[in-house]
Enzyme design. Structure first.
Site: not given
Length: 286
Positions: A65, A68, A120
């Site tokens: 993640s 992101k 997340s």
């Protein structure tokens, strides 16, 4: 005068060595600091661009993640309307790992962005990308184009959440990516929040930031966690000292959530004790 026995002399010598050890540097590896379980690590004084520590800084690893951060950068290029309300679709929830967001909930872009960066949340991230006005394949193409323009060597994305192990980068690239994302004041503000509460049309949501260092002695100015099985536990964070020095630290591939943060603290403790000039490193103790 009676001489001390051999055993007494050994005991005194051992006590003397223990006293000396209290003031000596920690046991070090060829990298200059205590050993880490993480596969890669990178610490840089972002103010002067001085590398303070590195372990496998140029090796490519899945980044989960941490993806992101790039997703947020490309998303902001689409000029989002933060008060726009998005209805969560079934495809946003499908194969999205754990989330408290459910289909048919109506949530603002602002709240989805908080869920993506703080918790997340993959459902929130998918919904943002789906409704931003750019087709998903084009969105991913833009992520890679931006990585190339930033000279993030080897960095590649195949989707925007980090669930795919083919999203890869180096620890050095992630340090630059985090600093770039944090230069956006909205992203920076979100990453510094410990908690955030919002209401959809169906229920109340309370987010808790996955960055545990927000509760530490340091002033954290940005950070992101990531985990999938193939990537292990990943973490990137930024710390600002009272003198204004900014340090960026990245860990990739830690074997557990506990070790991810324990080794991040270990790296930062070492950095402030030995890696930075004394004036720049001044920081209160817990």
């Amino acid at each position: 005068m009676k001489r001390a026995s051999a055993g007494t002399r050994r005991h005194r010598r051992a006590r003397r060595l223990r006293r000396q050890a209290t003031f000596s540097l920690p046991q070090v590896t060829p990298y200059g600091i205590p050993r880490l379980h993480a596969k890669a690590a990178y610490v840089v004084d972002a103010t002067s661009n001085t590398v303070l520590f590195q372990k496998n800084p140029g090796n490519l690893y899945p980044i989960a993640s941490l993806t992101k951060l790039m997703t947020a950068l490309v998303f902001f290029e689409t000029h989002p309307q933060f008060d726009q309300v998005v209805e969560i679709a079934p495809e946003d929830v499908f194969h999205s790992s754990r989330s408290h967001i459910r289909p048919r909930e109506e949530i603002t872009v602002r709240d989805l962005l908080h869920a993506s960066l703080m918790a997340s949340d993959n459902v929130a991230t998918k919904a943002l990308v789906r409704t931003c006005g750019v087709p998903r394949d084009e969105f991913v193409r833009r992520m890679n184009a931006l990585a190339d323009s930033m000279n993030l060597a080897g960095t590649r994305f195949v989707e925007p959440t980090g669930l795919d192990q083919q999203n890869v980068a180096t620890a050095q690239a992630i340090a630059l990516l985090l600093r770039t994302a944090a230069s956006n004041p909205i992203v920076s503000s979100i990453m510094q929040k410990q908690t955030y509460t919002f209401a959809s049309n169906r229920k109340l949501h309370r987010l808790v930031n996955t960055n545990r260092l927000l509760k530490s002695k340091w002033r954290i100015t940005g950070g992101k966690t990531g985990f999938i099985t193939e990537a292990g536990y990943c973490f990137a964070t930024m710390v600002e000292t009272p003198s204004g020095t900014e340090v960026t630290a990245v860990l990739l591939g830690a074997p557990s959530n506990r070790l991810r943060f324990a080794e991040a603290r270990r790296l930062l403790d070492w950095t402030f004790r030995f890696g930075l000039p004394r004036a720049a490193a001044a920081v209160g103790n817990e």
